[in-house]
Design an enzyme around this catalytic site. Structure first.
Site, short mmCIF file in Angstrom:
data_model
loop_
_atom_site.label_atom_id
_atom_site.label_comp_id
_atom_site.label_asym_id
_atom_site.label_seq_id
_atom_site.Cartn_x
_atom_site.Cartn_y
_atom_site.Cartn_z
N THR A 47 0.96 -1.74 0.14
CA THR A 47 -0.19 -0.03 -0.11
C THR A 47 0.91 1.52 -0.06
O THR A 47 0.16 2.24 -0.89
CB THR A 47 -0.89 0.09 0.98
OG1 THR A 47 -0.73 -1.29 1.52
CG2 THR A 47 -2.06 1.55 1.04
N TYR A 135 7.72 -12.06 3.35
CA TYR A 135 7.15 -11.85 2.70
C TYR A 135 6.49 -12.33 1.55
O TYR A 135 7.17 -12.04 1.15
CB TYR A 135 6.25 -10.41 2.68
CG TYR A 135 5.06 -9.83 1.89
CD1 TYR A 135 4.02 -9.87 2.07
CD2 TYR A 135 5.54 -9.29 0.07
CE1 TYR A 135 3.01 -10.16 1.47
CE2 TYR A 135 3.95 -8.42 -0.28
CZ TYR A 135 3.18 -8.73 0.42
OH TYR A 135 2.00 -8.66 -0.34
N LYS A 163 4.08 -13.07 6.74
CA LYS A 163 3.27 -11.77 6.67
C LYS A 163 3.27 -12.99 4.84
O LYS A 163 3.59 -12.75 4.16
CB LYS A 163 2.59 -10.60 6.04
CG LYS A 163 1.88 -10.01 5.16
CD LYS A 163 1.54 -8.70 5.10
CE LYS A 163 0.51 -8.83 4.25
NZ LYS A 163 0.08 -7.41 3.64
#
Length: 291
Positions: A47, A135, A163
């Site tokens: 984001t 990630y 994640k």
């Protein structure tokens, strides 16, 4: 080492049309999120448009986030590159600036084998003295982490979290079963956070928490208390944000939501485009419904 758990919003990177980071807006957003009860902040996640910012812009985003946070919550800074040496240099710089952890992201142009992927993440963890979150997002990344690679990386003393944005919740359970206490799992927006926490996840790292921080913290608290009926009732309501996040450009969606809430975060970095008026109305309707 610092323990990471709970809600970690993926911060947007406020930027004007000339490419200047809007440090005052970012600082205000960090302060407001902390006051809303979030457990940590993550600059330069997806984001945060890490793939669209230059080195100076990324450095500014991390520095401003750390300064605004003032040690109140952990800052886990995103590090991403196609080259191992560059990623290592970024990680060292983030630690020197005061980051409490690293979110390690692998970008790739040419295909990579498992050993090469593993070496990239290991090199980052070797270079710092703070916890590393690895990630994986097979939707956007050319090089994914297999269960075997994750299990080996989980043995590294500083690689303590993952994640996973695979959309496959069963994969998360496989990671937990395979790695045990060696690694903790954070939910992504691609998963239902309450479901991830039900099976043993430690929290949620995601962009939507930027625009619904108070409700996201409430969801985490309900899960922690074992109030699953109430948690699932709130989760069904909050899932509208995840649906919008998946439907529109990631940064554009959250930046539009924040603009509606009074934060002048600017448009996504071109060639990305801002939401259309109709799309923005859809995001506004979701926020109005959630309250």
């Amino acid at each position: 080492m610092t323990d990471f758990h709970g809600v970690f919003p993926y911060l947007v990177s406020p930027i004007d049309s000339g490419g200047v980071i809007r440090t005052d807006v970012l600082g205000r957003l960090c302060d407001d999120l902390i006051k809303s009860g979030v457990h940590g902040l993550t600059p330069l996640g997806s984001t945060g448009e890490f793939a669209y910012l230059n080195a100076a812009q990324r450095e500014t985003v991390v520095k401003v986030t750390i300064e605004a946070t003032q040690g109140r919550v952990p800052v886990v800074a995103g590090v991403a590159s196609t080259a191992t040496a560059d990623a290592v240099a970024q990680a060292k710089a983030c630690q020197k600036a005061g980051a409490d952890g690293i979110l390690a992201i692998l970008e790739a142009y040419f295909p990579l084998k498992d050993a090469q992927i593993e070496s990239y993440f290991s090199a980052i963890a070797d270079a710092v003295d703070i916890p590393v979150v690895i990630y994986t997002n097979p939707q956007f990344q050319r090089a994914d982490l297999t269960l075997d690679v994750i299990a080996r990386l989980a043995k590294h003393p500083r690689i303590r979290y993952i994640k996973d944005a695979s959309t496959n919740t069963g994969r998360l359970l496989s990671i937990m079963n395979r790695c045990g206490d060696d690694i903790q799992v954070f939910s992504a927006s691609a998963h239902i956070p309450a479901a991830v926490m039900l099976i043993g996840g430690v929290g949620w790292m995601a962009g939507p928490a930027c625009i619904v921080p108070r409700q996201s913290v409430e969801l985490y608290n309900l899960c922690q208390a074992g109030c699953w009926d109430d948690a699932l009732k709130l989760q069904r309501k909050l899932w509208r944000v995840n649906e919008a996040f998946a439907r529109f450009n990631l940064a554009a969606c959250i930046k539009a939501g924040l603009a509606i809430q009074g934060y002048e975060v600017g448009d996504p970095v071109p060639p990305q485009a801002a939401l259309t008026a109709e799309e923005r109305q859809a995001v506004e309707a979701v926020l109005r419904e959630i309250g």
